[in-house]
Motif scaffolding. Structure first.
Motif, PDB file in Angstrom:
ATOM      1  N   LEU A  81       0.799  -1.224   0.000  1.00  0.00           N
ATOM      2  CA  LEU A  81       0.000   0.000   0.000  1.00  0.00           C
ATOM      3  C   LEU A  81       0.831   1.273   0.000  1.00  0.00           C
ATOM      4  O   LEU A  81       0.446   2.268  -0.608  1.00  0.00           O
ATOM      5  CB  LEU A  81      -0.945   0.022   1.216  1.00  0.00           C
ATOM      6  N   PHE A  82       1.956   1.275   0.701  1.00  0.00           N
ATOM      7  CA  PHE A  82       2.685   2.529   0.898  1.00  0.00           C
ATOM      8  C   PHE A  82       4.038   2.596   0.201  1.00  0.00           C
ATOM      9  O   PHE A  82       4.792   3.535   0.411  1.00  0.00           O
ATOM     10  CB  PHE A  82       2.845   2.803   2.393  1.00  0.00           C
ATOM     11  N   GLU A  83       4.323   1.610  -0.661  1.00  0.00           N
ATOM     12  CA  GLU A  83       5.605   1.641  -1.353  1.00  0.00           C
ATOM     13  C   GLU A  83       5.488   1.367  -2.847  1.00  0.00           C
ATOM     14  O   GLU A  83       6.497   1.205  -3.518  1.00  0.00           O
ATOM     15  CB  GLU A  83       6.569   0.635  -0.709  1.00  0.00           C
ATOM     16  N   THR A  84       4.241   1.309  -3.351  1.00  0.00           N
ATOM     17  CA  THR A  84       4.060   1.061  -4.786  1.00  0.00           C
ATOM     18  C   THR A  84       3.047   2.061  -5.347  1.00  0.00           C
ATOM     19  O   THR A  84       2.224   2.609  -4.610  1.00  0.00           O
ATOM     20  CB  THR A  84       3.531  -0.363  -5.052  1.00  0.00           C
ATOM     21  N   THR A  85       3.118   2.272  -6.637  1.00  0.00           N
ATOM     22  CA  THR A  85       2.163   3.176  -7.281  1.00  0.00           C
ATOM     23  C   THR A  85       0.744   2.639  -7.141  1.00  0.00           C
ATOM     24  O   THR A  85      -0.185   3.391  -6.861  1.00  0.00           O
ATOM     25  CB  THR A  85       2.524   3.360  -8.770  1.00  0.00           C
ATOM     26  N   ARG A  86       0.557   1.325  -7.322  1.00  0.00           N
ATOM     27  CA  ARG A  86      -0.775   0.730  -7.136  1.00  0.00           C
ATOM     28  C   ARG A  86      -1.278   0.963  -5.719  1.00  0.00           C
ATOM     29  O   ARG A  86      -2.452   1.233  -5.508  1.00  0.00           O
ATOM     30  CB  ARG A  86      -0.756  -0.770  -7.440  1.00  0.00           C
ATOM     31  N   GLY A  87      -0.397   0.846  -4.759  1.00  0.00           N
ATOM     32  CA  GLY A  87      -0.779   1.084  -3.366  1.00  0.00           C
ATOM     33  C   GLY A  87      -1.213   2.519  -3.146  1.00  0.00           C
ATOM     34  O   GLY A  87      -2.220   2.784  -2.472  1.00  0.00           O
ATOM     35  N   TYR A  88      -0.477   3.452  -3.721  1.00  0.00           N
ATOM     36  CA  TYR A  88      -0.857   4.862  -3.602  1.00  0.00           C
ATOM     37  C   TYR A  88      -2.218   5.110  -4.250  1.00  0.00           C
ATOM     38  O   TYR A  88      -3.035   5.881  -3.735  1.00  0.00           O
ATOM     39  CB  TYR A  88       0.190   5.773  -4.238  1.00  0.00           C
ATOM     40  N   LEU A  89      -2.451   4.461  -5.387  1.00  0.00           N
ATOM     41  CA  LEU A  89      -3.753   4.606  -6.049  1.00  0.00           C
ATOM     42  C   LEU A  89      -4.877   4.039  -5.182  1.00  0.00           C
ATOM     43  O   LEU A  89      -5.964   4.612  -5.109  1.00  0.00           O
ATOM     44  CB  LEU A  89      -3.738   3.924  -7.420  1.00  0.00           C
ATOM     45  N   LEU A  90      -4.620   2.922  -4.522  1.00  0.00           N
ATOM     46  CA  LEU A  90      -5.625   2.333  -3.632  1.00  0.00           C
ATOM     47  C   LEU A  90      -5.898   3.232  -2.425  1.00  0.00           C
ATOM     48  O   LEU A  90      -7.047   3.450  -2.050  1.00  0.00           O
ATOM     49  CB  LEU A  90      -5.182   0.946  -3.160  1.00  0.00           C
ATOM     50  N   VAL A  91      -4.855   3.753  -1.826  1.00  0.00           N
ATOM     51  CA  VAL A  91      -5.023   4.666  -0.687  1.00  0.00           C
ATOM     52  C   VAL A  91      -5.757   5.925  -1.145  1.00  0.00           C
ATOM     53  O   VAL A  91      -6.663   6.422  -0.458  1.00  0.00           O
ATOM     54  CB  VAL A  91      -3.660   5.010  -0.043  1.00  0.00           C
ATOM     55  N   GLY A  92      -5.392   6.423  -2.318  1.00  0.00           N
ATOM     56  CA  GLY A  92      -6.092   7.586  -2.871  1.00  0.00           C
ATOM     57  C   GLY A  92      -7.555   7.292  -3.118  1.00  0.00           C
ATOM     58  O   GLY A  92      -8.426   8.128  -2.854  1.00  0.00           O
ATOM     59  N   MET A  93      -7.858   6.082  -3.606  1.00  0.00           N
ATOM     60  CA  MET A  93      -9.243   5.707  -3.871  1.00  0.00           C
ATOM     61  C   MET A  93     -10.055   5.686  -2.574  1.00  0.00           C
ATOM     62  O   MET A  93     -11.170   6.210  -2.533  1.00  0.00           O
ATOM     63  CB  MET A  93      -9.307   4.340  -4.556  1.00  0.00           C
ATOM     64  N   VAL A  94      -9.501   5.112  -1.540  1.00  0.00           N
ATOM     65  CA  VAL A  94     -10.218   5.062  -0.254  1.00  0.00           C
ATOM     66  C   VAL A  94     -10.432   6.472   0.290  1.00  0.00           C
ATOM     67  O   VAL A  94     -11.515   6.806   0.779  1.00  0.00           O
ATOM     68  CB  VAL A  94      -9.462   4.174   0.756  1.00  0.00           C
ATOM     69  N   ALA A 138     -16.023  12.378  -7.649  1.00  0.00           N
ATOM     70  CA  ALA A 138     -16.526  11.173  -8.321  1.00  0.00           C
ATOM     71  C   ALA A 138     -15.774  10.917  -9.622  1.00  0.00           C
ATOM     72  O   ALA A 138     -15.414   9.773  -9.923  1.00  0.00           O
ATOM     73  CB  ALA A 138     -18.027  11.303  -8.580  1.00  0.00           C
ATOM     74  N   VAL A 139     -15.505  11.965 -10.369  1.00  0.00           N
ATOM     75  CA  VAL A 139     -14.758  11.807 -11.620  1.00  0.00           C
ATOM     76  C   VAL A 139     -13.316  11.382 -11.321  1.00  0.00           C
ATOM     77  O   VAL A 139     -12.762  10.502 -11.989  1.00  0.00           O
ATOM     78  CB  VAL A 139     -14.823  13.100 -12.464  1.00  0.00           C
ATOM     79  N   LEU A 140     -12.711  11.972 -10.305  1.00  0.00           N
ATOM     80  CA  LEU A 140     -11.352  11.566  -9.917  1.00  0.00           C
ATOM     81  C   LEU A 140     -11.313  10.101  -9.491  1.00  0.00           C
ATOM     82  O   LEU A 140     -10.343   9.387  -9.787  1.00  0.00           O
ATOM     83  CB  LEU A 140     -10.827  12.456  -8.786  1.00  0.00           C
ATOM     84  N   LEU A 141     -12.357   9.650  -8.820  1.00  0.00           N
ATOM     85  CA  LEU A 141     -12.436   8.238  -8.438  1.00  0.00           C
ATOM     86  C   LEU A 141     -12.469   7.331  -9.668  1.00  0.00           C
ATOM     87  O   LEU A 141     -11.813   6.287  -9.694  1.00  0.00           O
ATOM     88  CB  LEU A 141     -13.677   7.989  -7.578  1.00  0.00           C
ATOM     89  N   LEU A 142     -13.223   7.727 -10.674  1.00  0.00           N
ATOM     90  CA  LEU A 142     -13.273   6.922 -11.895  1.00  0.00           C
ATOM     91  C   LEU A 142     -11.917   6.910 -12.608  1.00  0.00           C
ATOM     92  O   LEU A 142     -11.505   5.881 -13.146  1.00  0.00           O
ATOM     93  CB  LEU A 142     -14.374   7.420 -12.826  1.00  0.00           C
ATOM     94  N   VAL A 143     -11.235   8.036 -12.614  1.00  0.00           N
ATOM     95  CA  VAL A 143      -9.897   8.089 -13.215  1.00  0.00           C
ATOM     96  C   VAL A 143      -8.946   7.174 -12.446  1.00  0.00           C
ATOM     97  O   VAL A 143      -8.195   6.383 -13.034  1.00  0.00           O
ATOM     98  CB  VAL A 143      -9.367   9.545 -13.258  1.00  0.00           C
ATOM     99  N   ASP A 144      -8.988   7.266 -11.132  1.00  0.00           N
ATOM    100  CA  ASP A 144      -8.161   6.413 -10.273  1.00  0.00           C
ATOM    101  C   ASP A 144      -8.460   4.936 -10.558  1.00  0.00           C
ATOM    102  O   ASP A 144      -7.557   4.125 -10.744  1.00  0.00           O
ATOM    103  CB  ASP A 144      -8.439   6.754  -8.802  1.00  0.00           C
ATOM    104  N   ALA A 145      -9.747   4.593 -10.626  1.00  0.00           N
ATOM    105  CA  ALA A 145     -10.143   3.208 -10.899  1.00  0.00           C
ATOM    106  C   ALA A 145      -9.647   2.766 -12.282  1.00  0.00           C
ATOM    107  O   ALA A 145      -9.215   1.618 -12.455  1.00  0.00           O
ATOM    108  CB  ALA A 145     -11.656   3.072 -10.813  1.00  0.00           C
ATOM    109  N   GLY A 146      -9.722   3.658 -13.250  1.00  0.00           N
ATOM    110  CA  GLY A 146      -9.238   3.330 -14.591  1.00  0.00           C
ATOM    111  C   GLY A 146      -7.744   3.048 -14.602  1.00  0.00           C
ATOM    112  O   GLY A 146      -7.288   2.104 -15.264  1.00  0.00           O
ATOM    113  N   LEU A 147      -6.982   3.830 -13.856  1.00  0.00           N
ATOM    114  CA  LEU A 147      -5.545   3.609 -13.777  1.00  0.00           C
ATOM    115  C   LEU A 147      -5.246   2.265 -13.108  1.00  0.00           C
ATOM    116  O   LEU A 147      -4.350   1.534 -13.539  1.00  0.00           O
ATOM    117  CB  LEU A 147      -4.869   4.743 -13.001  1.00  0.00           C
ATOM    118  N   LEU A 148      -6.007   1.950 -12.063  1.00  0.00           N
ATOM    119  CA  LEU A 148      -5.823   0.659 -11.406  1.00  0.00           C
ATOM    120  C   LEU A 148      -6.199  -0.505 -12.334  1.00  0.00           C
ATOM    121  O   LEU A 148      -5.503  -1.500 -12.402  1.00  0.00           O
ATOM    122  CB  LEU A 148      -6.669   0.588 -10.128  1.00  0.00           C
TER     123      LEU A 148
END
Length: 153
Positions: A81-94, A138-148
């Motif tokens: 969660l705290f050392e990878t880009t995917r982890g940052y995206l997940l934390v950002g999503m939450v 909400a739009v930022l969440l969709l962008v985040d989800a798309g990146l994930l």
């Protein structure tokens, strides 16, 4: 793809889209009508109540499916969660998810503040910044989800 994961992903994306669509619709279609006085108090109250209910249902389903997907994909370790880009995206999503819940609750609450007195213009003006913020989140969440989902990061 694992069938359980596919089902979780489909349910997660479905309710994320419904939640986002409802927020955007209220912000861009309903709010201007109320602000201009072209919408009566009763329909406004009904719409706000429904979007609040959808928001709560979506929040619960997204939390449950998101946690389960994290378990299936083994994203439960803090290093992931705290050392990878995917982890940052997940934390950002939450984080964005929590902000969206709050903005929708406050915005929908403000939207119905005067409906008992048949007021719509002032409540719509008061709700506007919260619902605009919710739309952006909400739009930022969709962008985040798309990146994930793209898995390229």
């Amino acid at each position: 793809m694992d069938p359980e994961l596919a089902g979780l992903y489909a349910l997660h994306v479905l309710f994320a889209g419904l939640w986002t669509g409802a927020v955007v619709f209220v912000t861009w279609a309903v709010l201007p009508l109320a602000r201009d006085g072209d919408l009566d108090a009763q329909p406004l109250e009904s719409i706000a109540g429904r979007v609040k209910r959808l928001s709560r249902i979506s929040a619960v389903l997204l939390a449950l499916t998101g946690v389960r997907m994290a378990m299936v994909l083994d994203y439960t370790e803090t290093t992931v969660l705290f050392e990878t880009t995917r982890g940052y995206l997940l934390v950002g999503m939450v984080t964005l998810w929590l902000v969206l819940m709050g903005l929708v609750e406050v915005g929908a609450g403000k939207l119905t503040d005067g409906t008992g007195r048949r007021k719509v213009r002032e409540p719509a003006r008061n709700a506007r910044p919260f619902l605009l913020g919710a739309t952006v989140v909400a739009v930022l969440l969709l962008v985040d989800a798309g990146l994930l989902a793209a898995g390229t990061l």
